[in-house]
Scaffold this motif. Sequence first.
Motif, PDB file in Angstrom:
ATOM      1  N   LYS A   1     -11.951   7.185  -1.988  1.00 15.37           N
ATOM      2  CA  LYS A   1     -12.605   7.238  -0.683  1.00 15.37           C
ATOM      3  C   LYS A   1     -13.765   6.249  -0.625  1.00 15.37           C
ATOM      4  O   LYS A   1     -14.600   6.199  -1.529  1.00 15.37           O
ATOM      5  CB  LYS A   1     -13.110   8.655  -0.408  1.00 15.37           C
ATOM      6  N   GLY A   2     -13.799   5.457   0.440  1.00 20.05           N
ATOM      7  CA  GLY A   2     -14.845   4.473   0.639  1.00 20.05           C
ATOM      8  C   GLY A   2     -14.509   3.084   0.143  1.00 20.05           C
ATOM      9  O   GLY A   2     -15.193   2.121   0.487  1.00 20.05           O
ATOM     10  N   PHE A   3     -13.443   2.946  -0.640  1.00 25.02           N
ATOM     11  CA  PHE A   3     -13.081   1.647  -1.181  1.00 25.02           C
ATOM     12  C   PHE A   3     -12.432   0.765  -0.109  1.00 25.02           C
ATOM     13  O   PHE A   3     -11.682   1.251   0.746  1.00 25.02           O
ATOM     14  CB  PHE A   3     -12.119   1.797  -2.363  1.00 25.02           C
ATOM     15  N   VAL A   4     -12.704  -0.530  -0.197  1.00 25.83           N
ATOM     16  CA  VAL A   4     -12.068  -1.514   0.686  1.00 25.83           C
ATOM     17  C   VAL A   4     -10.743  -1.940   0.069  1.00 25.83           C
ATOM     18  O   VAL A   4     -10.661  -2.235  -1.132  1.00 25.83           O
ATOM     19  CB  VAL A   4     -12.984  -2.734   0.891  1.00 25.83           C
ATOM     20  N   ILE A   5      -9.694  -1.973   0.899  1.00 20.26           N
ATOM     21  CA  ILE A   5      -8.358  -2.294   0.409  1.00 20.26           C
ATOM     22  C   ILE A   5      -7.615  -3.129   1.443  1.00 20.26           C
ATOM     23  O   ILE A   5      -7.820  -2.971   2.653  1.00 20.26           O
ATOM     24  CB  ILE A   5      -7.565  -1.005   0.072  1.00 20.26           C
ATOM     25  N   SER A   6      -6.782  -4.038   0.966  1.00 17.53           N
ATOM     26  CA  SER A   6      -5.938  -4.846   1.844  1.00 17.53           C
ATOM     27  C   SER A   6      -4.490  -4.695   1.414  1.00 17.53           C
ATOM     28  O   SER A   6      -4.193  -4.475   0.235  1.00 17.53           O
ATOM     29  CB  SER A   6      -6.343  -6.323   1.761  1.00 17.53           C
ATOM     30  N   PHE A   7      -3.587  -4.828   2.381  1.00 17.71           N
ATOM     31  CA  PHE A   7      -2.158  -4.777   2.112  1.00 17.71           C
ATOM     32  C   PHE A   7      -1.526  -6.096   2.562  1.00 17.71           C
ATOM     33  O   PHE A   7      -1.733  -6.536   3.694  1.00 17.71           O
ATOM     34  CB  PHE A   7      -1.504  -3.597   2.824  1.00 17.71           C
ATOM     35  N   ILE A   8      -0.768  -6.704   1.659  1.00 14.70           N
ATOM     36  CA  ILE A   8      -0.180  -8.021   1.897  1.00 14.70           C
ATOM     37  C   ILE A   8       1.340  -7.921   1.774  1.00 14.70           C
ATOM     38  O   ILE A   8       1.842  -7.471   0.741  1.00 14.70           O
ATOM     39  CB  ILE A   8      -0.693  -9.055   0.881  1.00 14.70           C
ATOM     40  N   PRO A   9       2.085  -8.343   2.799  1.00 15.97           N
ATOM     41  CA  PRO A   9       3.546  -8.318   2.691  1.00 15.97           C
ATOM     42  C   PRO A   9       4.059  -9.447   1.800  1.00 15.97           C
ATOM     43  O   PRO A   9       3.610 -10.587   1.909  1.00 15.97           O
ATOM     44  CB  PRO A   9       4.010  -8.509   4.138  1.00 15.97           C
ATOM     45  N   LEU A  10       4.999  -9.132   0.906  1.00 12.57           N
ATOM     46  CA  LEU A  10       5.657 -10.153   0.098  1.00 12.57           C
ATOM     47  C   LEU A  10       7.033 -10.490   0.648  1.00 12.57           C
ATOM     48  O   LEU A  10       7.646 -11.458   0.210  1.00 12.57           O
ATOM     49  CB  LEU A  10       5.778  -9.691  -1.354  1.00 12.57           C
ATOM     50  N   SER A  11       7.504  -9.702   1.585  1.00 15.68           N
ATOM     51  CA  SER A  11       8.775  -9.978   2.271  1.00 15.68           C
ATOM     52  C   SER A  11       8.461 -10.497   3.665  1.00 15.68           C
ATOM     53  O   SER A  11       7.325 -10.432   4.134  1.00 15.68           O
ATOM     54  CB  SER A  11       9.619  -8.701   2.348  1.00 15.68           C
ATOM     55  N   GLU A  12       9.477 -11.010   4.330  1.00 21.10           N
ATOM     56  CA  GLU A  12       9.272 -11.526   5.683  1.00 21.10           C
ATOM     57  C   GLU A  12       8.770 -10.429   6.625  1.00 21.10           C
ATOM     58  O   GLU A  12       7.917 -10.664   7.482  1.00 21.10           O
ATOM     59  CB  GLU A  12      10.579 -12.125   6.220  1.00 21.10           C
ATOM     60  N   ILE A  13       9.305  -9.218   6.458  1.00 22.78           N
ATOM     61  CA  ILE A  13       8.937  -8.075   7.292  1.00 22.78           C
ATOM     62  C   ILE A  13       8.724  -6.851   6.407  1.00 22.78           C
ATOM     63  O   ILE A  13       9.480  -6.621   5.465  1.00 22.78           O
ATOM     64  CB  ILE A  13      10.034  -7.750   8.332  1.00 22.78           C
ATOM     65  N   VAL A  14       7.685  -6.087   6.689  1.00 21.01           N
ATOM     66  CA  VAL A  14       7.568  -4.730   6.161  1.00 21.01           C
ATOM     67  C   VAL A  14       7.754  -3.811   7.363  1.00 21.01           C
ATOM     68  O   VAL A  14       6.920  -3.780   8.267  1.00 21.01           O
ATOM     69  CB  VAL A  14       6.215  -4.488   5.465  1.00 21.01           C
ATOM     70  N   GLU A  15       8.851  -3.106   7.359  1.00 21.11           N
ATOM     71  CA  GLU A  15       9.291  -2.379   8.551  1.00 21.11           C
ATOM     72  C   GLU A  15       8.713  -0.969   8.595  1.00 21.11           C
ATOM     73  O   GLU A  15       8.735  -0.234   7.614  1.00 21.11           O
ATOM     74  CB  GLU A  15      10.818  -2.300   8.575  1.00 21.11           C
ATOM     75  N   SER A  16       8.161  -0.627   9.763  1.00 18.43           N
ATOM     76  CA  SER A  16       7.692   0.733  10.056  1.00 18.43           C
ATOM     77  C   SER A  16       6.633   1.221   9.068  1.00 18.43           C
ATOM     78  O   SER A  16       6.726   2.324   8.522  1.00 18.43           O
ATOM     79  CB  SER A  16       8.877   1.713  10.087  1.00 18.43           C
ATOM     80  N   ILE A  17       5.622   0.406   8.851  1.00 21.85           N
ATOM     81  CA  ILE A  17       4.547   0.816   7.944  1.00 21.85           C
ATOM     82  C   ILE A  17       3.596   1.772   8.668  1.00 21.85           C
ATOM     83  O   ILE A  17       3.212   1.559   9.819  1.00 21.85           O
ATOM     84  CB  ILE A  17       3.783  -0.412   7.386  1.00 21.85           C
ATOM     85  N   SER A  18       3.256   2.861   7.972  1.00 21.74           N
ATOM     86  CA  SER A  18       2.299   3.840   8.487  1.00 21.74           C
ATOM     87  C   SER A  18       1.197   4.042   7.450  1.00 21.74           C
ATOM     88  O   SER A  18       1.476   4.158   6.255  1.00 21.74           O
ATOM     89  CB  SER A  18       2.981   5.180   8.773  1.00 21.74           C
ATOM     90  N   LEU A  19      -0.038   4.063   7.925  1.00 18.91           N
ATOM     91  CA  LEU A  19      -1.200   4.286   7.063  1.00 18.91           C
ATOM     92  C   LEU A  19      -1.937   5.527   7.531  1.00 18.91           C
ATOM     93  O   LEU A  19      -2.328   5.623   8.694  1.00 18.91           O
ATOM     94  CB  LEU A  19      -2.149   3.080   7.122  1.00 18.91           C
ATOM     95  N   GLU A  20      -2.161   6.480   6.621  1.00 26.33           N
ATOM     96  CA  GLU A  20      -2.923   7.684   6.918  1.00 26.33           C
ATOM     97  C   GLU A  20      -4.038   7.836   5.893  1.00 26.33           C
ATOM     98  O   GLU A  20      -3.836   7.610   4.704  1.00 26.33           O
ATOM     99  CB  GLU A  20      -2.018   8.920   6.889  1.00 26.33           C
ATOM    100  N   GLY A  21      -5.224   8.218   6.389  1.00 22.02           N
ATOM    101  CA  GLY A  21      -6.366   8.344   5.498  1.00 22.02           C
ATOM    102  C   GLY A  21      -7.159   7.061   5.377  1.00 22.02           C
ATOM    103  O   GLY A  21      -7.906   6.877   4.410  1.00 22.02           O
ATOM    104  N   PHE A  22      -7.028   6.190   6.386  1.00 24.80           N
ATOM    105  CA  PHE A  22      -7.719   4.909   6.412  1.00 24.80           C
ATOM    106  C   PHE A  22      -8.536   4.799   7.702  1.00 24.80           C
ATOM    107  O   PHE A  22      -8.222   5.426   8.716  1.00 24.80           O
ATOM    108  CB  PHE A  22      -6.721   3.750   6.348  1.00 24.80           C
TER     109      PHE A  22
END
Length: 212
Positions: free
Chosen positions: A145-166
């Motif tokens: 909790k409180g940490f900074v985080i990034s998400f980077i796609p390695l494929s052309e598409i990341v389909e239907s991504i959902s983030l909870e708790g951010f």
Amino acid sequence: MRKAIIFLNGAINIDDPFYSKIIGNGDIFCADGGANHLFRLGGIPKLILGDLDSLLEDVYTYYKNKGVPFTKLPSFKNETDGELIMQEVESFGYDEILVLGGMGGRTDHFLTNINLMTKFKTIRLVSETEEIFFVNKNHVICDKKGFVISFIPLSEIVESISLEGFKYPLKDFRLQRGSSRCTSNIITSQTASIKYNEGMLIGILNKKMVIK
């Protein structure tokens, strides 16, 4: 949980206490000049693998006298020493593999190590400031909790991504390569989840940026 630690030859801040503390938390393996780092920390590896062109002579002699096994590889080969030791260590069935020295120094090796995460999904590239890991399709992050985080796609598409708790949640979002949409999020829950249907995704956790 069985944990392995791999030292690669990339630049690291060897004087940071993070490295002296971590070597007591798993079995250690070195790719070529990664053994130079471990030597300075006073650790003993279970194996040194590579063409040994980056290994200092006194380090080689020290570990040879200690009975450490060496796997000598040819200089001309199709894979990096890093890929080959990841492959070797993964075959031992460890639950988690931490890779040190895989982020600093040469950009080509750093990007190659990122690319290898699509093949070796249990590895984590770690330093005193960051941690990079492959995000599974149903992934849970605990106690950050409180940490900074990034998400980077390695494929052309990341389909239907959902983030909870951010701080910036998502629901069934179509994340495309080249988008900065999932950069610099903040974990707001003790248990945060990432879900997606198709694609490949990595997370980059900033260990020094914590938002209270």
